[in-house]
Design a protein around this motif. Structure first.
Motif, PDB file in Angstrom:
ATOM      1  N   LYS A  70       0.819  -1.217   0.000  1.00  0.00           N
ATOM      2  CA  LYS A  70       0.000   0.000   0.000  1.00  0.00           C
ATOM      3  C   LYS A  70       0.848   1.261   0.000  1.00  0.00           C
ATOM      4  CE  LYS A  70      -4.401  -1.386   2.058  1.00  0.00           C
ATOM      5  NZ  LYS A  70      -5.357  -1.124   3.167  1.00  0.00           N
ATOM      6  N   GLY A  71       2.160   1.074   0.086  1.00  0.00           N
ATOM      7  CA  GLY A  71       3.035   2.239   0.106  1.00  0.00           C
ATOM      8  C   GLY A  71       3.298   2.812   1.479  1.00  0.00           C
ATOM      9  N   ALA A  72       2.810   2.135   2.521  1.00  0.00           N
ATOM     10  CA  ALA A  72       2.952   2.687   3.861  1.00  0.00           C
ATOM     11  C   ALA A  72       4.363   2.552   4.411  1.00  0.00           C
ATOM     12  CB  ALA A  72       1.970   1.996   4.807  1.00  0.00           C
ATOM     13  N   THR A  73       5.085   1.552   3.923  1.00  0.00           N
ATOM     14  CA  THR A  73       6.435   1.287   4.423  1.00  0.00           C
ATOM     15  C   THR A  73       7.429   1.322   3.272  1.00  0.00           C
ATOM     16  OG1 THR A  73       5.509  -0.156   6.132  1.00  0.00           O
ATOM     17  CG2 THR A  73       7.874  -0.337   5.694  1.00  0.00           C
ATOM     18  N   THR A  74       8.534   1.999   3.506  1.00  0.00           N
ATOM     19  CA  THR A  74       9.608   2.042   2.516  1.00  0.00           C
ATOM     20  C   THR A  74      10.935   1.687   3.175  1.00  0.00           C
ATOM     21  OG1 THR A  74       9.958   4.413   2.871  1.00  0.00           O
ATOM     22  CG2 THR A  74       8.463   3.771   1.085  1.00  0.00           C
ATOM     23  N   ALA A  75      11.884   1.303   2.357  1.00  0.00           N
ATOM     24  CA  ALA A  75      13.229   0.981   2.847  1.00  0.00           C
ATOM     25  C   ALA A  75      14.226   1.396   1.788  1.00  0.00           C
ATOM     26  CB  ALA A  75      13.349  -0.505   3.144  1.00  0.00           C
ATOM     27  N   TYR A  76      15.408   1.824   2.249  1.00  0.00           N
ATOM     28  CA  TYR A  76      16.443   2.289   1.340  1.00  0.00           C
ATOM     29  C   TYR A  76      17.805   1.763   1.778  1.00  0.00           C
ATOM     30  CZ  TYR A  76      12.878   5.700   0.038  1.00  0.00           C
ATOM     31  OH  TYR A  76      11.718   6.301  -0.376  1.00  0.00           O
ATOM     32  N   THR A  77      18.668   1.564   0.823  1.00  0.00           N
ATOM     33  CA  THR A  77      20.045   1.302   1.181  1.00  0.00           C
ATOM     34  C   THR A  77      20.667   2.607   1.670  1.00  0.00           C
ATOM     35  OG1 THR A  77      22.077   0.237   0.436  1.00  0.00           O
ATOM     36  CG2 THR A  77      21.032   1.772  -1.100  1.00  0.00           C
ATOM     37  N   ASP A  78      21.634   2.505   2.554  1.00  0.00           N
ATOM     38  CA  ASP A  78      22.168   3.692   3.219  1.00  0.00           C
ATOM     39  C   ASP A  78      22.702   4.730   2.237  1.00  0.00           C
ATOM     40  OD1 ASP A  78      23.526   2.035   6.192  1.00  0.00           O
ATOM     41  OD2 ASP A  78      21.504   2.716   5.675  1.00  0.00           O
ATOM     42  N   SER A  79      23.295   4.292   1.147  1.00  0.00           N
ATOM     43  CA  SER A  79      23.963   5.229   0.241  1.00  0.00           C
ATOM     44  C   SER A  79      22.991   6.136  -0.514  1.00  0.00           C
ATOM     45  CB  SER A  79      24.838   4.470  -0.759  1.00  0.00           C
ATOM     46  OG  SER A  79      24.045   3.616  -1.559  1.00  0.00           O
ATOM     47  N   VAL A  80      21.700   5.815  -0.509  1.00  0.00           N
ATOM     48  CA  VAL A  80      20.731   6.646  -1.243  1.00  0.00           C
ATOM     49  C   VAL A  80      19.736   7.343  -0.325  1.00  0.00           C
ATOM     50  CG1 VAL A  80      20.930   5.069  -3.210  1.00  0.00           C
ATOM     51  CG2 VAL A  80      18.946   4.892  -1.678  1.00  0.00           C
ATOM     52  N   LYS A  81      19.807   7.076   0.963  1.00  0.00           N
ATOM     53  CA  LYS A  81      18.868   7.709   1.906  1.00  0.00           C
ATOM     54  C   LYS A  81      18.995   9.222   1.839  1.00  0.00           C
ATOM     55  CE  LYS A  81      18.411   4.016   5.329  1.00  0.00           C
ATOM     56  NZ  LYS A  81      18.739   3.571   6.708  1.00  0.00           N
ATOM     57  N   GLY A  82      17.849   9.880   1.767  1.00  0.00           N
ATOM     58  CA  GLY A  82      17.839  11.331   1.680  1.00  0.00           C
ATOM     59  C   GLY A  82      17.970  11.864   0.266  1.00  0.00           C
ATOM     60  N   TYR A  92       7.695   4.135  -8.885  1.00  0.00           N
ATOM     61  CA  TYR A  92       8.635   5.172  -9.291  1.00  0.00           C
ATOM     62  C   TYR A  92       9.867   5.178  -8.373  1.00  0.00           C
ATOM     63  CZ  TYR A  92       4.401   6.921 -11.559  1.00  0.00           C
ATOM     64  OH  TYR A  92       3.257   7.047 -12.311  1.00  0.00           O
ATOM     65  N   LEU A  93      10.948   5.681  -8.921  1.00  0.00           N
ATOM     66  CA  LEU A  93      12.135   5.961  -8.112  1.00  0.00           C
ATOM     67  C   LEU A  93      12.628   7.351  -8.498  1.00  0.00           C
ATOM     68  CD1 LEU A  93      14.079   4.804  -5.974  1.00  0.00           C
ATOM     69  CD2 LEU A  93      15.588   4.156  -7.874  1.00  0.00           C
ATOM     70  N   GLN A  94      12.380   8.294  -7.610  1.00  0.00           N
ATOM     71  CA  GLN A  94      12.872   9.652  -7.817  1.00  0.00           C
ATOM     72  C   GLN A  94      14.293   9.725  -7.282  1.00  0.00           C
ATOM     73  OE1 GLN A  94      11.381  12.437  -9.306  1.00  0.00           O
ATOM     74  NE2 GLN A  94      13.409  13.351  -9.040  1.00  0.00           N
ATOM     75  N   MET A  95      15.219  10.091  -8.137  1.00  0.00           N
ATOM     76  CA  MET A  95      16.635  10.130  -7.766  1.00  0.00           C
ATOM     77  C   MET A  95      17.147  11.559  -7.884  1.00  0.00           C
ATOM     78  SD  MET A  95      17.965   6.637  -9.618  1.00  0.00           S
ATOM     79  CE  MET A  95      17.847   7.333 -11.264  1.00  0.00           C
ATOM     80  N   ASN A  96      17.510  12.130  -6.760  1.00  0.00           N
ATOM     81  CA  ASN A  96      18.036  13.491  -6.720  1.00  0.00           C
ATOM     82  C   ASN A  96      19.503  13.475  -6.321  1.00  0.00           C
ATOM     83  OD1 ASN A  96      15.420  14.444  -7.280  1.00  0.00           O
ATOM     84  ND2 ASN A  96      14.910  14.596  -5.107  1.00  0.00           N
ATOM     85  N   SER A  97      20.174  14.578  -6.584  1.00  0.00           N
ATOM     86  CA  SER A  97      21.590  14.729  -6.205  1.00  0.00           C
ATOM     87  C   SER A  97      22.405  13.513  -6.638  1.00  0.00           C
ATOM     88  CB  SER A  97      21.709  14.930  -4.694  1.00  0.00           C
ATOM     89  OG  SER A  97      20.982  16.057  -4.279  1.00  0.00           O
ATOM     90  N   LEU A  98      22.250  13.144  -7.879  1.00  0.00           N
ATOM     91  CA  LEU A  98      22.915  11.942  -8.377  1.00  0.00           C
ATOM     92  C   LEU A  98      24.426  12.087  -8.341  1.00  0.00           C
ATOM     93  CD1 LEU A  98      20.438  11.127 -11.225  1.00  0.00           C
ATOM     94  CD2 LEU A  98      21.151   9.507  -9.455  1.00  0.00           C
ATOM     95  N   LYS A  99      25.068  10.957  -8.087  1.00  0.00           N
ATOM     96  CA  LYS A  99      26.524  10.898  -7.991  1.00  0.00           C
ATOM     97  C   LYS A  99      27.056   9.897  -9.019  1.00  0.00           C
ATOM     98  CE  LYS A  99      26.241  11.536  -2.966  1.00  0.00           C
ATOM     99  NZ  LYS A  99      26.604  10.970  -1.642  1.00  0.00           N
ATOM    100  N   PRO A 100      28.307  10.038  -9.416  1.00  0.00           N
ATOM    101  CA  PRO A 100      28.864   9.063 -10.367  1.00  0.00           C
ATOM    102  C   PRO A 100      28.735   7.616  -9.878  1.00  0.00           C
ATOM    103  CG  PRO A 100      30.294  10.971 -10.240  1.00  0.00           C
ATOM    104  CD  PRO A 100      29.240  11.157  -9.180  1.00  0.00           C
ATOM    105  N   GLU A 101      28.806   7.408  -8.577  1.00  0.00           N
ATOM    106  CA  GLU A 101      28.689   6.049  -8.038  1.00  0.00           C
ATOM    107  C   GLU A 101      27.271   5.489  -8.125  1.00  0.00           C
ATOM    108  OE1 GLU A 101      30.065   8.724  -6.547  1.00  0.00           O
ATOM    109  OE2 GLU A 101      29.640   8.734  -4.380  1.00  0.00           O
ATOM    110  N   ASP A 102      26.313   6.291  -8.551  1.00  0.00           N
ATOM    111  CA  ASP A 102      24.960   5.789  -8.797  1.00  0.00           C
ATOM    112  C   ASP A 102      24.835   5.174 -10.187  1.00  0.00           C
ATOM    113  OD1 ASP A 102      23.748   8.704  -7.104  1.00  0.00           O
ATOM    114  OD2 ASP A 102      23.852   6.657  -6.297  1.00  0.00           O
ATOM    115  N   THR A 103      25.877   5.282 -10.984  1.00  0.00           N
ATOM    116  CA  THR A 103      25.856   4.710 -12.330  1.00  0.00           C
ATOM    117  C   THR A 103      25.658   3.198 -12.255  1.00  0.00           C
ATOM    118  OG1 THR A 103      27.250   6.445 -13.258  1.00  0.00           O
ATOM    119  CG2 THR A 103      27.236   4.319 -14.398  1.00  0.00           C
ATOM    120  N   ALA A 104      24.630   2.716 -12.943  1.00  0.00           N
ATOM    121  CA  ALA A 104      24.297   1.292 -12.899  1.00  0.00           C
ATOM    122  C   ALA A 104      23.117   1.027 -13.822  1.00  0.00           C
ATOM    123  CB  ALA A 104      23.942   0.871 -11.479  1.00  0.00           C
ATOM    124  N   VAL A 105      22.821  -0.247 -13.996  1.00  0.00           N
ATOM    125  CA  VAL A 105      21.552  -0.640 -14.584  1.00  0.00           C
ATOM    126  C   VAL A 105      20.570  -0.817 -13.431  1.00  0.00           C
ATOM    127  CG1 VAL A 105      20.294  -2.342 -15.942  1.00  0.00           C
ATOM    128  CG2 VAL A 105      22.688  -1.799 -16.509  1.00  0.00           C
TER     129      VAL A 105
END
Length: 124
Positions: free
Chosen positions: A54-66, A80-93
């Motif tokens: 239902k979307g009530a609970t979410t979880a994130y890996t530490d490197s993307v929190k915030g 959806y995945l909204q990705m802000n303040s992207l870093k080179p280390e976010d490069t991936a499939v």
């Protein structure tokens, strides 16, 4: 049989934003948790974010929190995945996945449907 199709990837610069979408069809999307995983070149696939049915609970890996936010629209069978303040280390499939259960899980073995992936490249 659930089918998942990701979109929204691309080439951006560090500090930019992207929003990934994952459209689901053919199954009971609204009754299961969903997740985003990623795999960088030469690295193992890793959990990025997950959301309960239902979307009530979410979880994130530490490197993307915030920086990243996962959300879902059960009316339109999309996550959806909204990705802000992207870093080179976010490069991936980035892969969208549908879990077997309604609750969030970080473990890939509990996801039984996967999309084909969308490429995200962040230049410095």
């Amino acid at each position: 049989q659930v089918q998942l199709v990701e979109s929204g990837g691309g080439l951006v610069q560090a500090g930019d934003s992207l929003r990934l979408s994952c459209a689901a069809s053919g199954g009971t999307f609204s009754s299961v948790a969903m997740g985003w995983f990623r795999q960088a070149p030469g690295k193992a696939r890793e959990f990025v974010a997950g959301i309960s049915w239902k979307g009530a609970t979410t979880a994130y890996t530490d490197s993307v929190k915030g920086r990243f936010t996962i959300s879902r629209d059960n009316t339109n069978n999309t996550v959806y995945l909204q990705m802000n303040s992207l870093k080179p280390e976010d490069t991936a499939v980035y892969y969208c996945a549908a879990a077997r259960y309604a609750t969030v899980t970080r473990q890939s073995q509990y996801y039984n449907y996967w999309g084909q992936g969308t490429h995200v490249t962040v230049s410095s």
